[in-house]
Design an enzyme around this catalytic site. Structure first.
Site, short mmCIF file in Angstrom:
data_model
loop_
_atom_site.label_atom_id
_atom_site.label_comp_id
_atom_site.label_asym_id
_atom_site.label_seq_id
_atom_site.Cartn_x
_atom_site.Cartn_y
_atom_site.Cartn_z
N CYS A 132 1.13 7.27 -8.67
CA CYS A 132 1.25 8.67 -9.10
C CYS A 132 0.47 8.90 -10.38
CB CYS A 132 2.72 9.03 -9.28
SG CYS A 132 3.00 10.77 -9.66
N CYS A 178 11.17 8.82 -6.89
CA CYS A 178 11.46 10.25 -6.91
C CYS A 178 11.57 10.85 -5.51
CB CYS A 178 10.42 11.00 -7.74
SG CYS A 178 8.75 11.00 -7.05
#
Length: 369
Positions: free
Chosen positions: A101, A199
């Site tokens: 990410c 997440c």
């Protein structure tokens, strides 16, 4: 400078944005929408980038008096992070989605868009320090607070990205001071819990989440000699170093517990062995980047770190063509292909590579477990 403040909805990014404003920069806040599941809400301290987080980020921006926008990066996040995560597990590797990410979303896609819009830098709430090196190029260093240091997950940043990045919290001695500052500034996120886990798997059930996407097929569990010692319901559910969840029908000769040593997706088998066999004497990989100036020699002394909160280990690294290999002075414990190795020179991050190959420090013996 025109600064784009990436605001996750947490206390760190809110205080980082506030400090950028105090420094006199022209700051604009942005929250990244990484999921199109509109009803997603945070559960306890699990997950991030939810509707609740977006609202918290907006309230913080309003308090600071800065413009605020939400950018939809859900498709890019799905392709570059989630699909990569699934593909890596399918290949028997253990990926770090936070590294991907940072590499592909927060400091690639976002920074690229920010520069196109005329911003000079992206500001985040990461705990790391940027310093000017002897060549005039920026270097990435560990944060003052070792307990919160995030230089490991930022090891994927390149020299060009570091030149357009700000980490206002890096010199802060503790997270407690950041929370106190947030409260003094009237930011409602002052006592908001930190996010944990992956997440996009907010319930923490990675095994179940992967089973839905990869599928579960029964296979064999082998010892180091190749003998069948048990069965599993899907190789993707196992990672190197794992002990729990092993259905072993044949006990070890010495009666000691066994651990996952290797996952072989092609044959759908899992290899187990004694704890000492988790000791790794060499790691190597071909996908590497340098954070700032590259090392000046093909072989050099360094420290290697293989997890975000692992202790760095003295080592020697060798760079040959498109490959980096590292031999630690003391064996590394439970390293899996797919993990990221970050190299340090003191507090400075030299660079990183994805581990493709590991060499055990304890060779297998015939008939052994």
């Amino acid at each position: 400078m025109r600064v784009l403040a990436a605001m996750s909805g947490g206390v760190d990014s809110a205080v980082a944005a506030a400090r950028a404003v105090d420094a006199g920069h022209d700051v604009v806040g942005v929250h990244l929408a990484l999921s199109r599941a509109g009803g997603t809400l945070r559960t306890g301290s699990r997950g991030c980038c939810t509707i609740e987080d977006a609202m918290d980020a907006r309230r913080a921006a309003d308090r600071l008096g800065i413009p605020f926008y939400v950018w939809d990066f859900s498709e890019r996040f799905r392709d570059d992070v989630i699909e990569d995560f699934v593909a890596e597990y399918s290949a028997g590797r253990t990926p770090n989605p936070c590294m991907r990410c940072n590499e592909r979303i927060k400091f690639a896609a976002v920074l690229e868009k920010a520069l196109d819009l005329g911003f000079d830098a992206v500001c985040t709430g990461h705990y790391a320090i940027l310093r000017e090196g002897p060549t005039g190029r920026r270097e990435l260093h560990r944060a003052s607070d070792n307990a919160k240091d995030q230089s490991y997950v930022l090891g994927v940043l390149t020299a060009d990205q570091l030149a357009h990045t700000m980490f206002p919290l890096g010199e802060t001695p503790s997270k407690a001071l950041v929370r106190a500052e947030a409260e003094a500034r009237g930011l409602t996120v002052a006592n908001k819990p930190d996010s944990h886990d992956i997440c996009f798997i907010p319930d923490g059930d990675t095994r179940g989440w992967l089973a839905e996407r990869v599928g579960a097929e029964r296979g064999k569990i082998l010892d180091r000699s190749g003998a069948v010692v048990g069965a599993h319901e899907g190789a993707h559910a196992f990672t190197v170093g794992q002990r729990r969840g092993l259905a072993l029908g044949v006990p070890a000769a010495d009666g000691k517990p066994r651990f996952v040593l290797e996952v072989r997706p092609v044959s759908n088998t899992v290899v187990v062995g004694p704890k000492e066999a988790l000791a790794i004497g060499e790691i190597s990989g071909g996908r590497f980047t340098w954070a700032g100036a590259a090392p000046g020699a093909e072989e050099f002394a360094c420290h290697v770190q293989i997890r975000a909160h692992a202790d760095p280990v003295p080592a020697r690294a060798v760079v040959q063509s498109a490959n980096v290999s590292v031999r630690p002075e003391t064996p590394l414990d439970g390293v899996a292909p797919g993990q990221t190795a970050v190299l340090y020179d003191g507090t400075r991050v030299l660079g990183q590579f994805t581990i493709d190959r590991t060499v055990s420090a304890v060779p297998a013996v015939a008939g052994g477990s």
